[in-house]
Structure formats: C-alpha cells, structure tokens
Motif scaffolding. Structure first.
Motif, short mmCIF file in Angstrom:
data_model
loop_
_atom_site.label_atom_id
_atom_site.label_comp_id
_atom_site.label_asym_id
_atom_site.label_seq_id
_atom_site.Cartn_x
_atom_site.Cartn_y
_atom_site.Cartn_z
N ASN A 146 -4.35 0.00 -1.65
CA ASN A 146 -3.45 -0.86 -2.40
C ASN A 146 -2.41 -1.45 -1.46
OD1 ASN A 146 -4.70 -0.07 -4.84
ND2 ASN A 146 -3.56 1.85 -4.76
N GLU A 147 -2.26 -2.74 -1.50
CA GLU A 147 -1.39 -3.44 -0.56
C GLU A 147 -0.18 -4.03 -1.28
OE1 GLU A 147 -1.59 -7.46 2.17
OE2 GLU A 147 -3.41 -6.30 1.82
N PRO A 148 1.02 -3.53 -0.98
CA PRO A 148 2.22 -4.09 -1.61
C PRO A 148 2.58 -5.43 -0.98
CG PRO A 148 2.83 -2.41 -0.03
CD PRO A 148 1.32 -2.42 -0.08
N PRO A 149 3.45 -6.21 -1.60
CA PRO A 149 3.85 -7.47 -1.00
C PRO A 149 4.67 -7.26 0.26
CG PRO A 149 5.19 -6.98 -2.93
CD PRO A 149 4.08 -5.96 -2.90
N ALA A 150 4.65 -8.25 1.15
CA ALA A 150 5.40 -8.16 2.40
C ALA A 150 6.90 -8.11 2.11
CB ALA A 150 5.07 -9.36 3.29
N GLN A 151 7.57 -7.17 2.75
CA GLN A 151 9.01 -7.02 2.54
C GLN A 151 9.64 -6.44 3.81
OE1 GLN A 151 10.07 -4.70 -0.84
NE2 GLN A 151 12.23 -5.25 -0.77
N PRO A 152 9.88 -7.27 4.84
CA PRO A 152 10.54 -6.78 6.06
C PRO A 152 11.92 -6.20 5.75
CG PRO A 152 9.58 -8.96 6.42
CD PRO A 152 9.52 -8.70 4.94
N GLN A 191 -9.33 -12.80 -3.68
CA GLN A 191 -10.56 -13.52 -3.98
C GLN A 191 -11.73 -12.86 -3.27
OE1 GLN A 191 -10.78 -16.04 -6.09
NE2 GLN A 191 -8.60 -15.94 -6.54
N GLN A 192 -12.91 -13.01 -3.85
CA GLN A 192 -14.10 -12.44 -3.25
C GLN A 192 -14.43 -13.21 -1.98
OE1 GLN A 192 -17.18 -12.46 -6.12
NE2 GLN A 192 -16.24 -10.90 -7.42
N GLY A 193 -15.17 -12.53 -1.14
CA GLY A 193 -15.54 -13.14 0.12
C GLY A 193 -14.91 -12.38 1.26
N GLY A 194 -15.41 -11.21 1.61
CA GLY A 194 -14.78 -10.38 2.61
C GLY A 194 -14.46 -9.02 2.03
N TYR A 195 -13.82 -8.21 2.84
CA TYR A 195 -13.51 -6.85 2.42
C TYR A 195 -12.33 -6.85 1.47
CZ TYR A 195 -12.10 -2.01 2.67
OH TYR A 195 -11.75 -0.73 2.36
N SER A 196 -12.50 -6.23 0.31
CA SER A 196 -11.43 -6.16 -0.67
C SER A 196 -10.72 -4.83 -0.56
CB SER A 196 -11.99 -6.33 -2.09
OG SER A 196 -10.98 -6.06 -3.04
N PRO A 197 -9.39 -4.85 -0.45
CA PRO A 197 -8.66 -3.59 -0.33
C PRO A 197 -8.48 -2.88 -1.65
CG PRO A 197 -7.12 -5.39 -0.35
CD PRO A 197 -8.50 -6.00 -0.40
N TYR A 198 -8.93 -3.47 -2.74
CA TYR A 198 -8.73 -2.88 -4.06
C TYR A 198 -10.01 -2.23 -4.55
CZ TYR A 198 -4.64 -5.85 -3.94
OH TYR A 198 -3.48 -6.47 -3.57
N GLY A 199 -9.85 -1.41 -5.55
CA GLY A 199 -11.02 -0.80 -6.16
C GLY A 199 -11.35 0.54 -5.53
N PRO A 200 -12.44 1.15 -5.95
CA PRO A 200 -12.82 2.47 -5.46
C PRO A 200 -13.02 2.47 -3.95
CG PRO A 200 -14.10 1.87 -7.41
CD PRO A 200 -13.36 0.64 -6.97
N GLY A 201 -12.40 3.41 -3.29
CA GLY A 201 -12.55 3.52 -1.85
C GLY A 201 -11.69 2.56 -1.07
N GLY A 202 -10.96 1.67 -1.72
CA GLY A 202 -10.14 0.71 -1.01
C GLY A 202 -8.71 1.19 -0.91
N ALA A 244 -1.92 -0.09 5.29
CA ALA A 244 -1.71 -1.19 4.35
C ALA A 244 -0.33 -1.10 3.71
CB ALA A 244 -2.79 -1.19 3.28
N MET A 245 0.15 0.11 3.46
CA MET A 245 1.46 0.29 2.86
C MET A 245 2.59 -0.02 3.84
SD MET A 245 0.77 1.16 -0.23
CE MET A 245 2.33 1.77 -0.84
N GLU A 246 2.30 -0.03 5.15
CA GLU A 246 3.34 -0.22 6.15
C GLU A 246 3.37 -1.62 6.74
OE1 GLU A 246 5.52 2.01 6.66
OE2 GLU A 246 4.59 3.74 5.70
N LYS A 247 2.25 -2.32 6.73
CA LYS A 247 2.17 -3.57 7.48
C LYS A 247 3.06 -4.67 6.92
CE LYS A 247 -1.66 -5.95 5.19
NZ LYS A 247 -2.96 -6.61 5.39
N GLY A 248 3.42 -4.58 5.63
CA GLY A 248 4.28 -5.60 5.04
C GLY A 248 5.70 -5.56 5.57
N LYS A 249 6.09 -4.51 6.29
CA LYS A 249 7.44 -4.40 6.86
C LYS A 249 7.54 -5.03 8.25
CE LYS A 249 7.79 0.06 4.49
NZ LYS A 249 7.94 1.53 4.66
N ALA A 250 6.48 -5.68 8.68
CA ALA A 250 6.44 -6.23 10.04
C ALA A 250 7.51 -7.29 10.25
CB ALA A 250 5.06 -6.81 10.34
#
Length: 311
Positions: free
Chosen positions: A90-96, A77-88, A123-129
């Motif tokens: 891509n964040e996969p779902p969390a999967q420890p 949702q809008q309101g803050g920094y979006s990780p998607y789009g140009p210059g952002g 962003a690609m690594e943090k979902g493994k936390a």
C-alpha cells in the motif's frame, strides 16, 4: 326533458351513463394499481419518489466504497506491476517532511527498513523523499566513511613502516618513505569522502537507468532517498566490520548480500516492478562484471601458457 344540474349553460352537454363514473370526471390514471388508487407509499424515499433501478444507488452514484485501500485511494491503472491487492503493498501519497522532522525520524526509518525488509516497507517511506534530507544523509555517510578509512589506514601503518625498517633500502630513503606514509591517513580520508559522494551518484544513476529500461516508473529522487535508507546504516556497519581482521571481512561479505536483497525490494517499491524484473535490474551489472572477469581470466591464462616455453 328533466333539468340536469351538471348541464349549466351548455346545451350540448352529454352526461355519462349512470354508475360508471359519478361526477363526470375522467378516472385518475396510475401506473401501479389501476383506476382511482393512489401509488403505494414510498416512505424510504424523500418526496415519495420511486426506488432507484439498482440496489445501492443510481448508476455511478454514490462511488463504490474504497475501504480495501488505505486512505480510500483507488489502485493504479493496469499495465505493469500493481502495488495493491494480495501480495502487493500500500502506497501513501507523497508527503516530504520538514528537514528537522525528517532528521529526527531517520533512526526509526533505518531500523524499519533493515529489520522489516519488504517492498511494502520502502513504499511507505519513499513518499518522504526530498533533496535536503538526501544531502544530509549522503554527507554524513561520506564523512563517517572517510573517518573510518583514515582509521583503518592508521591501523595498517605500523606494519608498512616496519617493512621499510627491515628492508635493504638506504636509511635516507627509508626515512622519506616513512614520512610519506605517515601523512597518508588525512588525504586518504578526504579522498574517501569525495569518492563516496561522486561514486554514489554514478552508481545509483546507472542502476536507476537500468531499472527504467525494465519498465520502472519511479523518480531519481525517490530512488536515491530510498537507497540511502539502508545504505547509510549498513555502509557504516560494513566499514566498522572491515576494521576486524578476517572475521570482519566475512561478516562484511554477508552484509553485502543482505544489501542486495534490500536493493531488490527497494527497486520493486520505487519503480513498481515485479520481483523478477527488479532482481534482474539489480543483478545485471554484477552478472556482466562476472562474465567480463571470467573472460579476462581466460585470456590471462592463455597468455601465460603461451609465454611458458615448452620442453
């Protein structure tokens, strides 16, 4: 009066005029081409239903394609920094991962994070936390740091012992000091292990709260996990460089600057912050420390200048 076969037993039957509609049945109504003509063929639609009012399907169905986002995940949702789009990023779902798999993947993760710096990498690594792999990394870092600290103490010990031999202290006192210093590496190493673990949680906790104050959205688990991905390899390398006189200190300083850069990228990814906000969240404490140090130096210089008698 002639006999009309359509009249039957109905004396009031009034047939229509000749030529207009033989048979007496009303003309079929068609919204397309007029009387008596069937609607056009709808071969592209099962059952002959008319085409939908909008091209591509009925309004709201099917959902629009998400081909621009990996995995089909819509942007946040809008309101803050979006990780998607140009210059952002891509964040996969969390999967420890299971602990064994997580340990086996750590070397590759360390290499990716330190050689390909960027918000997208974290962003690609943090979902493994997960807390189990956090503790494994932290204990490993603390033990290695403690061993290297003890080794550095052993290296510096001969110079300290020689200073006692060349001093004017009584022989018994000098011998006692040499005995005390000879046993220092073990307690110093153990103290370093404890200090590394306690200091890590205190330091990351303060940095996490500062990032939250700047609008961060991440969790503390994701923050400490992502922090360790560069702190473990670079922290150990920094301790190794500290064993090299002079040149090692300069290399450790350059490595410390690079760790700050990685910390900014990590804060952007974990907390979904812009580059400016993440930089301020990381550098706020050093800036405050520099200001306090300057104030302390000014006060110290003023106190010393007042203590010097004027002639």
């Amino acid at each position: 009066m002639s006999y009309d076969p359509n009249q039957g037993n109905n004396p009031g039957y009034n047939p229509p005029p000749q030529g207009e509609n033989p048979g007496g049945y009303p003309p079929p109504q068609s919204p397309y081409t007029g009387y008596g003509t069937p609607p056009p063929s709808q071969e592209g639609y099962p059952g002959g239903y008319p085409p939908p009012p909008q091209q591509g399907g009925y309004p709201g169905y099917p959902p629009p394609s998400q081909e621009s986002y990996p995995g089909g995940y819509p942007p946040p949702q809008q309101g803050g920094y979006s990780p998607y789009g140009p210059g952002g990023y891509n964040e996969p779902p969390a999967q420890p991962l299971p602990l064994g798999d997580a340990i086996r993947q750590l070397p590759a993760q360390y290499l990716r994070v330190t050689t390909k710096p960027g918000a997208n990498t974290f962003a690609m690594e943090k979902g493994k936390a997960a807390w189990n792999i956090v503790w494994v990394q932290l204990v490993f870092l603390a033990i290695v740091t403690g061993l290297l600290t003890a080794i550095s103490t052993v290296i510096a010990l001969p110079n300290a012992l020689n200073s006692f031999n060349n001093s004017n202290l009584p022989a018994s006192t000098a011998e006692q000091m040499r005995t005390i210093f000879a046993t220092l590496p073990v307690p110093i190493g153990i103290g370093s292990v404890i200090l590394t673990i306690v200091g890590f949680f205190i330091g990351t906790g303060i940095l996490f709260l500062i990032a939250k104050a700047f609008g961060g959205q991440g969790t503390f688990l994701q923050y400490v996990y992502s922090y360790l991905l560069f702190e473990v390899p670079l922290g150990i390398l920094s301790s190794l460089l500290a064993l090299i006189p002079i040149l090692g200190s300069l290399a450790a300083l350059a490595l410390g600057i690079y760790r700050i850069i990685l910390q900014v990228y990590m804060t952007m990814a974990v907390h979904r912050l812009s580059g400016g906000r993440a930089t301020m969240a990381v550098l706020l404490l050093p800036i405050i420390g520099i200001i306090l140090a300057c104030i302390f130096v000014i006060i110290l210089v003023a106190a010393v200048s007042r203590s010097i008698p004027s002639h």
